[in-house]
Motif scaffolding. Structure first.
Motif, PDB file in Angstrom:
ATOM      1  N   VAL A 138       0.847  -1.204   0.000  1.00  0.00           N
ATOM      2  CA  VAL A 138       0.000   0.000   0.000  1.00  0.00           C
ATOM      3  C   VAL A 138       0.883   1.256   0.000  1.00  0.00           C
ATOM      4  CG1 VAL A 138      -1.706   1.313   1.341  1.00  0.00           C
ATOM      5  CG2 VAL A 138      -1.951  -1.167   1.082  1.00  0.00           C
ATOM      6  N   GLN A 139       1.939   1.237   0.799  1.00  0.00           N
ATOM      7  CA  GLN A 139       2.857   2.394   0.831  1.00  0.00           C
ATOM      8  C   GLN A 139       3.413   2.664  -0.566  1.00  0.00           C
ATOM      9  OE1 GLN A 139       6.136   2.381   3.821  1.00  0.00           O
ATOM     10  NE2 GLN A 139       7.450   3.050   2.137  1.00  0.00           N
ATOM     11  N   GLU A 140       3.861   1.590  -1.239  1.00  0.00           N
ATOM     12  CA  GLU A 140       4.478   1.773  -2.563  1.00  0.00           C
ATOM     13  C   GLU A 140       3.455   2.234  -3.610  1.00  0.00           C
ATOM     14  OE1 GLU A 140       6.533  -1.940  -3.120  1.00  0.00           O
ATOM     15  OE2 GLU A 140       8.163  -1.318  -1.770  1.00  0.00           O
ATOM     16  N   ALA A 141       2.256   1.643  -3.550  1.00  0.00           N
ATOM     17  CA  ALA A 141       1.235   2.023  -4.540  1.00  0.00           C
ATOM     18  C   ALA A 141       0.771   3.463  -4.292  1.00  0.00           C
ATOM     19  CB  ALA A 141       0.062   1.046  -4.470  1.00  0.00           C
ATOM     20  N   CYS A 142       0.686   3.876  -3.042  1.00  0.00           N
ATOM     21  CA  CYS A 142       0.298   5.268  -2.729  1.00  0.00           C
ATOM     22  C   CYS A 142       1.371   6.234  -3.232  1.00  0.00           C
ATOM     23  CB  CYS A 142       0.086   5.452  -1.227  1.00  0.00           C
ATOM     24  SG  CYS A 142      -1.505   4.854  -0.661  1.00  0.00           S
TER      25      CYS A 142
ATOM     26  N   ILE B 192       0.788  10.073  -2.907  1.00  0.00           N
ATOM     27  CA  ILE B 192       0.343  10.104  -1.500  1.00  0.00           C
ATOM     28  C   ILE B 192       1.430   9.426  -0.674  1.00  0.00           C
ATOM     29  CG2 ILE B 192      -1.376   9.267   0.164  1.00  0.00           C
ATOM     30  CD1 ILE B 192      -3.458   9.340  -2.099  1.00  0.00           C
ATOM     31  N   THR B 193       1.977  10.154   0.299  1.00  0.00           N
ATOM     32  CA  THR B 193       3.083   9.614   1.089  1.00  0.00           C
ATOM     33  C   THR B 193       2.581   9.200   2.462  1.00  0.00           C
ATOM     34  OG1 THR B 193       4.405  11.315  -0.014  1.00  0.00           O
ATOM     35  CG2 THR B 193       5.492  10.033   1.698  1.00  0.00           C
ATOM     36  N   LEU B 194       2.706   7.900   2.746  1.00  0.00           N
ATOM     37  CA  LEU B 194       2.378   7.393   4.086  1.00  0.00           C
ATOM     38  C   LEU B 194       3.357   6.275   4.388  1.00  0.00           C
ATOM     39  CD1 LEU B 194       0.916   4.689   3.032  1.00  0.00           C
ATOM     40  CD2 LEU B 194      -1.174   5.994   3.157  1.00  0.00           C
ATOM     41  N   ASN B 195       3.270   5.666   5.573  1.00  0.00           N
ATOM     42  CA  ASN B 195       4.234   4.601   5.839  1.00  0.00           C
ATOM     43  C   ASN B 195       3.595   3.331   6.371  1.00  0.00           C
ATOM     44  OD1 ASN B 195       4.333   6.472   8.350  1.00  0.00           O
ATOM     45  ND2 ASN B 195       5.137   4.522   9.079  1.00  0.00           N
ATOM     46  N   LYS B 196       4.234   2.210   5.965  1.00  0.00           N
ATOM     47  CA  LYS B 196       3.814   0.904   6.480  1.00  0.00           C
ATOM     48  C   LYS B 196       4.064   0.882   7.977  1.00  0.00           C
ATOM     49  CE  LYS B 196       8.230  -1.327   5.365  1.00  0.00           C
ATOM     50  NZ  LYS B 196       8.975  -0.491   4.467  1.00  0.00           N
ATOM     51  N   ASN B 197       3.262   0.120   8.696  1.00  0.00           N
ATOM     52  CA  ASN B 197       3.430   0.083  10.155  1.00  0.00           C
ATOM     53  C   ASN B 197       2.924  -1.240  10.704  1.00  0.00           C
ATOM     54  OD1 ASN B 197       3.941   2.835  11.876  1.00  0.00           O
ATOM     55  ND2 ASN B 197       3.141   1.165  13.136  1.00  0.00           N
TER      56      ASN B 197
ATOM     57  N   THR C 264      -8.762  20.622   4.594  1.00  0.00           N
ATOM     58  CA  THR C 264      -9.926  20.592   5.485  1.00  0.00           C
ATOM     59  C   THR C 264     -10.364  19.139   5.672  1.00  0.00           C
ATOM     60  OG1 THR C 264     -11.398  20.677   3.602  1.00  0.00           O
ATOM     61  CG2 THR C 264     -10.750  22.802   4.565  1.00  0.00           C
ATOM     62  N   ALA C 265     -11.351  18.927   6.550  1.00  0.00           N
ATOM     63  CA  ALA C 265     -11.875  17.563   6.765  1.00  0.00           C
ATOM     64  C   ALA C 265     -12.322  16.965   5.424  1.00  0.00           C
ATOM     65  CB  ALA C 265     -13.014  17.605   7.765  1.00  0.00           C
ATOM     66  N   GLU C 266     -12.959  17.785   4.570  1.00  0.00           N
ATOM     67  CA  GLU C 266     -13.443  17.284   3.270  1.00  0.00           C
ATOM     68  C   GLU C 266     -12.265  16.813   2.416  1.00  0.00           C
ATOM     69  OE1 GLU C 266     -14.620  20.321   4.581  1.00  0.00           O
ATOM     70  OE2 GLU C 266     -16.249  19.048   5.329  1.00  0.00           O
ATOM     71  N   ASP C 267     -11.177  17.549   2.427  1.00  0.00           N
ATOM     72  CA  ASP C 267      -9.989  17.146   1.643  1.00  0.00           C
ATOM     73  C   ASP C 267      -9.456  15.802   2.151  1.00  0.00           C
ATOM     74  OD1 ASP C 267      -9.925  19.537   0.115  1.00  0.00           O
ATOM     75  OD2 ASP C 267      -8.932  20.570   1.767  1.00  0.00           O
ATOM     76  N   PHE C 268      -9.433  15.633   3.488  1.00  0.00           N
ATOM     77  CA  PHE C 268      -8.931  14.369   4.039  1.00  0.00           C
ATOM     78  C   PHE C 268      -9.878  13.213   3.688  1.00  0.00           C
ATOM     79  CE2 PHE C 268      -6.300  17.152   6.784  1.00  0.00           C
ATOM     80  CZ  PHE C 268      -5.079  16.515   6.638  1.00  0.00           C
ATOM     81  N   ILE C 269     -11.184  13.496   3.673  1.00  0.00           N
ATOM     82  CA  ILE C 269     -12.160  12.450   3.326  1.00  0.00           C
ATOM     83  C   ILE C 269     -11.954  12.034   1.866  1.00  0.00           C
ATOM     84  CG2 ILE C 269     -14.647  12.102   2.911  1.00  0.00           C
ATOM     85  CD1 ILE C 269     -15.060  13.691   5.596  1.00  0.00           C
ATOM     86  N   LYS C 270     -11.736  13.018   0.993  1.00  0.00           N
ATOM     87  CA  LYS C 270     -11.461  12.707  -0.428  1.00  0.00           C
ATOM     88  C   LYS C 270     -10.209  11.846  -0.538  1.00  0.00           C
ATOM     89  CE  LYS C 270     -12.937  16.731  -2.863  1.00  0.00           C
ATOM     90  NZ  LYS C 270     -12.395  17.984  -3.305  1.00  0.00           N
ATOM     91  N   THR C 271      -9.191  12.187   0.249  1.00  0.00           N
ATOM     92  CA  THR C 271      -7.928  11.437   0.197  1.00  0.00           C
ATOM     93  C   THR C 271      -8.148  10.002   0.686  1.00  0.00           C
ATOM     94  OG1 THR C 271      -6.800  13.512   0.653  1.00  0.00           O
ATOM     95  CG2 THR C 271      -5.484  11.521   0.865  1.00  0.00           C
ATOM     96  N   ALA C 272      -9.027   9.827   1.691  1.00  0.00           N
ATOM     97  CA  ALA C 272      -9.332   8.468   2.180  1.00  0.00           C
ATOM     98  C   ALA C 272      -9.892   7.631   1.025  1.00  0.00           C
ATOM     99  CB  ALA C 272     -10.333   8.543   3.330  1.00  0.00           C
ATOM    100  N   HIS C 273     -10.764   8.235   0.205  1.00  0.00           N
ATOM    101  CA  HIS C 273     -11.344   7.490  -0.925  1.00  0.00           C
ATOM    102  C   HIS C 273     -10.270   7.181  -1.970  1.00  0.00           C
ATOM    103  CE1 HIS C 273     -15.556   7.256   0.205  1.00  0.00           C
ATOM    104  NE2 HIS C 273     -15.294   8.361   0.885  1.00  0.00           N
ATOM    105  N   ARG C 274      -9.353   8.097  -2.161  1.00  0.00           N
ATOM    106  CA  ARG C 274      -8.267   7.860  -3.131  1.00  0.00           C
ATOM    107  C   ARG C 274      -7.415   6.668  -2.655  1.00  0.00           C
ATOM    108  NH1 ARG C 274      -6.588   6.930  -7.033  1.00  0.00           N
ATOM    109  NH2 ARG C 274      -4.924   7.833  -8.261  1.00  0.00           N
ATOM    110  N   ILE C 275      -7.123   6.624  -1.333  1.00  0.00           N
ATOM    111  CA  ILE C 275      -6.327   5.517  -0.788  1.00  0.00           C
ATOM    112  C   ILE C 275      -7.116   4.205  -0.916  1.00  0.00           C
ATOM    113  CG2 ILE C 275      -5.256   4.567   1.316  1.00  0.00           C
ATOM    114  CD1 ILE C 275      -4.727   7.530   2.168  1.00  0.00           C
ATOM    115  N   ASP C 276      -8.420   4.285  -0.685  1.00  0.00           N
ATOM    116  CA  ASP C 276      -9.269   3.088  -0.829  1.00  0.00           C
ATOM    117  C   ASP C 276      -9.191   2.557  -2.263  1.00  0.00           C
ATOM    118  OD1 ASP C 276     -11.438   1.191  -0.278  1.00  0.00           O
ATOM    119  OD2 ASP C 276     -12.694   2.582  -1.446  1.00  0.00           O
TER     120      ASP C 276
END
Ligand code: PLP
Length: 383
Positions: free
Chosen positions: A320-324, A329-334, A362-374
């Motif tokens: 998931v980290q690599e595909a993001c 989108i930068t996040l880290n495996k944990n 904003t919260a809306e931007d983070f919600i959109k990003t959650a869908h992108r990660i999904d």
């Protein structure tokens, strides 16, 4: 012009364009960057204000004293402050050295359950020098305070450490203090991740309870990369000599200038609003993942980060980290509690909202990003 400036420019662009969700990162101000890039880098000043091993320290003495006072204001504390540690790891080593001897027992949270490398991992010097034993988390992922007490009674540690790199819930410092008093242990808090929340009153404070508090200044505090140690006045001499000459040489006065500006910024009313937004945005994004059917460690978050447990999704944290990364989108495996995979693969990812809230998300931007990660995760499942 040096090739280095081309590389810096590429990194500047990456930081400007990517969605940065690494929970330990942030974007510091231009003022902090200016201080860290200043002529103060030229000055040697081993020792402490008024007690230096070099001449010409009149201005850095004033700076270091101002830095100390300003951090005391940020955390509303009269604890002694050492602003010289080069990093969070250096702060932790000096803190250990101030009250421990090689071979002493320390009780902390294990790396796999959210702790930090410097909290006794066998691959880190901390785990090689001291005898670390660990308390765990319960099946939901909360700190197991019964286990903490049982381990403290069984091992009689000289120091008990609270603090984590990947723990999404409030840490109940009073419970730690009670256990420390019961077994006569020093109580140390490494608040590196949550220091900004504590400064803004969005997490209970360890001041008044802990004997020693360490932190970094570059995570939720949004400042220059560096470390700080706070301690009760009776430990001041021990802590100072553990930093210099115990574990460091000349302090980085340009970084101390950056830390002083970080503290000034943390005292502004806008900083409190910023941290409130970090926490609000984190809850909003985390809840969106829960709505989409994701498992979240502890079922939610109280702070600036949360952990997705992907074990029921058939994908690893690494994938998931690599595909993001590929979609900016930068996040880290944990690791997740009771992790079955190696730390190089992991079953989870850690997501934080401090950096992108600084950029105005904003919260809306983070919600959109959650869908992108999904979408990214679902595309991996289809492979
Ligand atoms: N302590 C905790 C809880 C951390 O999360 C970190 C870094 O992530 C550190 C200490 C170490 O800080 P540094 O990377 O500045 O050495």
């Amino acid at each position: 012009m040096s090739r280095v400036f081309d590389i810096i420019e590429k990194e500047r662009k990456r930081q400007a364009e990517n969605i940065e969700l690494i929970a330990s990162e942030n974007f510091c101000s231009e003022a902090v960057q200016r201080a860290v890039g200043s002529c103060l880098t030229n000055k040697y000043s081993e020792g402490y204000p008024g007690r230096r091993y070099y001449g010409g320290c009149v201005h850095v003495d004033e700076l270091e004293e101002y830095c100390i006072e300003t951090w005391q204001k940020v955390f509303k504390t009269d604890y002694h402050v050492n602003v010289q540690p080069h990093s969070g790891s250096s702060a932790n080593f000096a803190a250990y050295l101030s009250v421990l001897k090689a071979g002493d027992t320390v009780l902390s949270l294990e790396l796999n359950n959210g702790g930090h490398l410097t909290h006794g991992s066998p691959v880190n010097l901390s785990g090689k020098i001291f005898n670390f034993v660990f308390y765990g988390v319960d099946e939901k992922g909360y700190i197991d305070y019964d286990d903490l007490r049982a381990k403290a009674l069984a091992y009689k540690p000289k120091l008990i450490l609270a603090g984590a790199s990947a723990y999404p819930r409030i840490i109940e410092f009073e419970k730690f203090r009670t256990v420390c008093d019961e077994v006569g242990a020093f109580f140390m808090v490494d608040m590196a991740h949550i220091a900004g929340l504590i400064a803004a009153g969005c997490h209970p404070s360890p001041f008044g309870l802990a004997d020693i508090v360490t932190t970094t200044t570059h995570k939720t505090l949004r400042g220059t990369r560096g470390g700080l140690i706070f301690c009760k006045q009776e430990l001041a001499k021990k802590v100072d000599s553990a930093v210099f000459p115990g574990t460091q040489g000349g302090p980085l006065q340009h970084v101390i200038a950056g830390k002083a500006i970080t503290a000034e910024e943390a005292l502004l009313p806008e900083y409190k609003t910023y941290i409130e937004n970090v926490v609000k945005n984190c809850k909003a994004m985390c809840n969106e993942f829960i709505q989409m059917g994701y498992t979240v460690v502890t079922g939610g978050t109280d702070n600036h980060l949360f952990l997705l447990d992907l074990s029921d999704k058939g994908v690893t944290g690494k994938a998931v980290q690599e595909a993001c990364d590929e979609v900016g989108i930068t996040l880290n495996k944990n690791c997740v509690p009771n992790e079955k995979l190696s730390p190089m693969l992991t079953s989870g990812v850690r997501i934080g909202t401090a950096a992108m809230t600084t950029k105005g998300f904003t919260a809306e931007d983070f919600i959109k990003t959650a869908h992108r990660i999904d979408e990214v995760i679902r595309s991996l499942q289809g492979k």
